[in-house]
Enzyme design. Structure first.
Site, PDB file in Angstrom:
ATOM      1  N   LYS A 120      35.723  37.735  48.716  1.00 39.89           N
ATOM      2  CA  LYS A 120      36.830  38.465  49.107  1.00 39.89           C
ATOM      3  C   LYS A 120      37.337  38.092  50.620  1.00 39.89           C
ATOM      4  CE  LYS A 120      37.248  41.341  45.406  1.00 39.89           C
ATOM      5  NZ  LYS A 120      37.751  42.713  44.782  1.00 39.89           N
ATOM      6  N   LYS A 212      37.281  33.412  37.803  1.00 42.25           N
ATOM      7  CA  LYS A 212      37.567  34.820  37.185  1.00 42.25           C
ATOM      8  C   LYS A 212      38.885  35.161  37.075  1.00 42.25           C
ATOM      9  CE  LYS A 212      36.665  38.839  39.447  1.00 42.25           C
ATOM     10  NZ  LYS A 212      36.479  40.184  39.241  1.00 42.25           N
ATOM     11  N   LYS A 215      43.066  40.370  39.358  1.00 41.24           N
ATOM     12  CA  LYS A 215      44.281  40.977  39.882  1.00 41.24           C
ATOM     13  C   LYS A 215      44.876  40.019  41.036  1.00 41.24           C
ATOM     14  CE  LYS A 215      42.631  45.683  39.389  1.00 41.24           C
ATOM     15  NZ  LYS A 215      41.416  45.770  40.088  1.00 41.24           N
TER      16      LYS A 215
HETATM   17  N1  AQP Z   1      37.649  38.602  34.670  1.00 42.74           N
HETATM   18  C1  AQP Z   1      36.918  39.714  34.514  1.00 42.74           C
HETATM   19  N2  AQP Z   1      36.065  39.785  33.184  1.00 42.74           N
HETATM   20  C2  AQP Z   1      35.439  40.654  32.997  1.00 42.74           C
HETATM   21  N3  AQP Z   1      35.408  42.107  33.632  1.00 42.74           N
HETATM   22  C3  AQP Z   1      36.192  41.894  34.628  1.00 42.74           C
HETATM   23  N4  AQP Z   1      36.328  43.152  35.517  1.00 42.74           N
HETATM   24  C4  AQP Z   1      37.143  42.550  36.529  1.00 42.74           C
HETATM   25  N5  AQP Z   1      37.682  41.537  36.411  1.00 42.74           N
HETATM   26  C5  AQP Z   1      37.085  41.031  35.089  1.00 42.74           C
HETATM   27  C6  AQP Z   1      35.770  44.373  35.525  1.00 42.74           C
HETATM   28  O1  AQP Z   1      36.782  45.410  35.677  1.00 42.74           O
HETATM   29  C7  AQP Z   1      36.316  46.477  36.373  1.00 42.74           C
HETATM   30  C8  AQP Z   1      37.273  46.892  37.316  1.00 42.74           C
HETATM   31  O2  AQP Z   1      37.284  46.022  38.366  1.00 42.74           O
HETATM   32  P1  AQP Z   1      37.921  46.365  39.786  1.00 42.74           P
HETATM   33  O3  AQP Z   1      39.289  46.704  39.592  1.00 42.74           O
HETATM   34  O4  AQP Z   1      37.224  47.444  40.352  1.00 42.74           O
HETATM   35  O5  AQP Z   1      37.945  45.207  40.554  1.00 42.74           O
HETATM   36  P2  AQP Z   1      37.714  43.624  40.674  1.00 42.74           P
HETATM   37  O6  AQP Z   1      36.217  43.461  39.839  1.00 42.74           O
HETATM   38  O7  AQP Z   1      37.552  43.084  42.029  1.00 42.74           O
HETATM   39  O8  AQP Z   1      38.630  43.229  39.628  1.00 42.74           O
HETATM   40  P3  AQP Z   1      39.590  42.081  39.972  1.00 42.74           P
HETATM   41  O9  AQP Z   1      40.747  42.089  38.911  1.00 42.74           O
HETATM   42  O10 AQP Z   1      39.068  40.825  40.117  1.00 42.74           O
HETATM   43  O11 AQP Z   1      40.421  42.577  41.287  1.00 42.74           O
HETATM   44  P4  AQP Z   1      40.747  42.060  42.486  1.00 42.74           P
HETATM   45  O12 AQP Z   1      41.539  40.789  42.150  1.00 42.74           O
HETATM   46  O13 AQP Z   1      41.448  42.784  43.209  1.00 42.74           O
HETATM   47  O14 AQP Z   1      39.472  41.937  43.239  1.00 42.74           O
HETATM   48  C9  AQP Z   1      34.995  46.133  36.709  1.00 42.74           C
HETATM   49  O15 AQP Z   1      33.988  46.706  35.828  1.00 42.74           O
HETATM   50  C10 AQP Z   1      34.900  44.604  36.832  1.00 42.74           C
HETATM   51  O16 AQP Z   1      33.655  44.180  36.411  1.00 42.74           O
END
Ligand code: AQP
Length: 351
Positions: A120, A212, A215
């Site tokens: 990140k 992955k 968001k």
């Molecule tokens: N691609 C994914 N596949 C499976 N599980 C996922 N999670 C996130 N992306 C995937 C799971 O969703 C939960 C919440 O995630 P988060 O909002 O705390 O942040 P994150 O993991 O950083 O999600 P993003 O979408 O990747 O957000 P950004 O882009 O903002 O960093 C967690 O349980 C995570 O494992």
């Protein structure tokens, strides 16, 4: 209800998502589906982790909107705010207070190994916020403020959960004498178990099977948002990257085909079957036919969630009321734990 875990801790589930943007299919299949299921067997606490969200810059008005939207997504997906506790993190001050104690327990070397920070922060690490670096310590506090024993998450959170266990273990060891002297048991904090698995523990980008679904991916075509309508879902799946071959009949045949593996995993998770069971049905098909079946399935499963979210979001005051009620119930669990932590650490007053 679930039976007590090692150490005699009452089984309790905690998990959260960041209100950074709209939730996507990865968040839903990787975590949310399991959260809903675990309500049947455990006491569950589900949090909108807004303090984590500000570790990267957020427009305040967008953040407010996203907090309500994520809460609406939880409820629309099947989280029952009367049975489970649903709230946003910033309403319960114990998260931040316990995080400070844990900042003094966790070691710099442990945080230096966190791969999510490296990803990140990217190349401009000097410019990343201290909050982003400290994210996993706040996450440990989120979980242990409730002595949660189980945390359902996607695979990307595995390393952070290991850190939570390390922090709990070190706190228990550092303060072992004091914990015993005060009659707080042999171990004060449980060694929390991650709950990870199923065919969609790591949903990948629709544009690149090695990344992955996220968001923050600049391409909206890389993900299916929980707010997408049927047309958007269909368009994104039709444009999803694939390879020229037909689908294999055995799971082994997916090993070197990341995009095919990802779409089959999504299909299997939406149907609540294994990848092999999915291939028993769809193996041998060309992508065009498979994608049509996947569009129908995704629209059938996600459509009702999207409409329910829309209905809930029409009444933001009701969402705020649910979050305030959840926060008050969450405080009822976290405050006595925090009082004991103050006493264990040796602080004066507030115990
Ligand atoms: N691609 C994914 N596949 C499976 N599980 C996922 N999670 C996130 N992306 C995937 C799971 O969703 C939960 C919440 O995630 P988060 O909002 O705390 O942040 P994150 O993991 O950083 O999600 P993003 O979408 O990747 O957000 P950004 O882009 O903002 O960093 C967690 O349980 C995570 O494992």
């Amino acid at each position: 209800m679930a039976t007590p875990t090692a150490g005699g801790f009452k089984p309790r589930v905690f998990s959260g998502m960041q209100p950074t943007h709209t939730l996507h299919l990865g968040n839903y299949l990787g975590a949310l589906v399991r959260w809903v299921e675990m309500q049947k067997t455990h006491d569950c606490i589900y949090c909108v982790v807004d303090m984590h969200a500000i570790t990267t810059a957020q427009d305040p008005a967008d953040l407010t909107r996203s907090i309500r939207e994520v809460a609406a997504a939880y409820i629309a997906a099947g989280i029952d705010p009367r049975g489970s506790i649903l709230f946003n993190q910033s309403q319960v001050a114990e998260h931040a207070e316990l995080a400070w104690v844990f900042n003094c327990v966790a070691r710099l070397g442990w945080l230096n190994r966190m791969t999510q920070f490296k990803e990140k922060a990217g190349k401009d690490r000097e410019n990343a916020s201290i909050g982003l670096y400290d994210y996993p310590v706040l996450m440990a506090a989120d979980i242990l403020a409730y002595k949660a024993t189980h945390v359902p998450v996607g695979e990307d959170q595995k390393q952070h959960l290991e850190l939570t266990r390390d922090i709990a273990q070190k706190f228990n060891n550092d303060y072992a004498a004091r914990i015993a002297e005060r009659g707080f048991g042999e171990q004060y904090f449980p060694l929390t178990e991650p709950v990870i698995g199923g065919p969609a523990a790591r949903v990948m980008s629709l544009r690149d099977g090695s990344k992955k679904m996220s968001k923050s991916d600049p391409s909206d075509y890389s993900r299916i948002n929980l707010t997408d309508d049927a047309d958007a879902i269909a368009q994104k799946i039709r444009k999803a990257k694939t390879d020229p071959d037909a689908l294999p009949s055995e799971e082994k045949g997916l090993e070197t085909r990341p995009e095919a593996d990802n779409l089959v995993g999504i299909y299997a998770a939406l149907k609540s079957v294994t990848k092999q069971q999915a291939l028993d049905e769809i193996g041998g098909r060309q992508f065009s036919a498979f994608k049509s079946a996947l569009v129908d399935l995704a629209v059938e499963k996600l459509g009702p969630i999207t409409s329910e979210m829309r209905r809930l979001l029409a009444d933001p005051a009701e969402i705020d009321r649910i979050l305030a009620d959840g926060a008050s119930r969450a405080r009822g669990i976290a405050a006595p734990i925090m009082r004991e932590v103050r006493e264990i650490v040796g602080f004066v007053g507030g115990c």
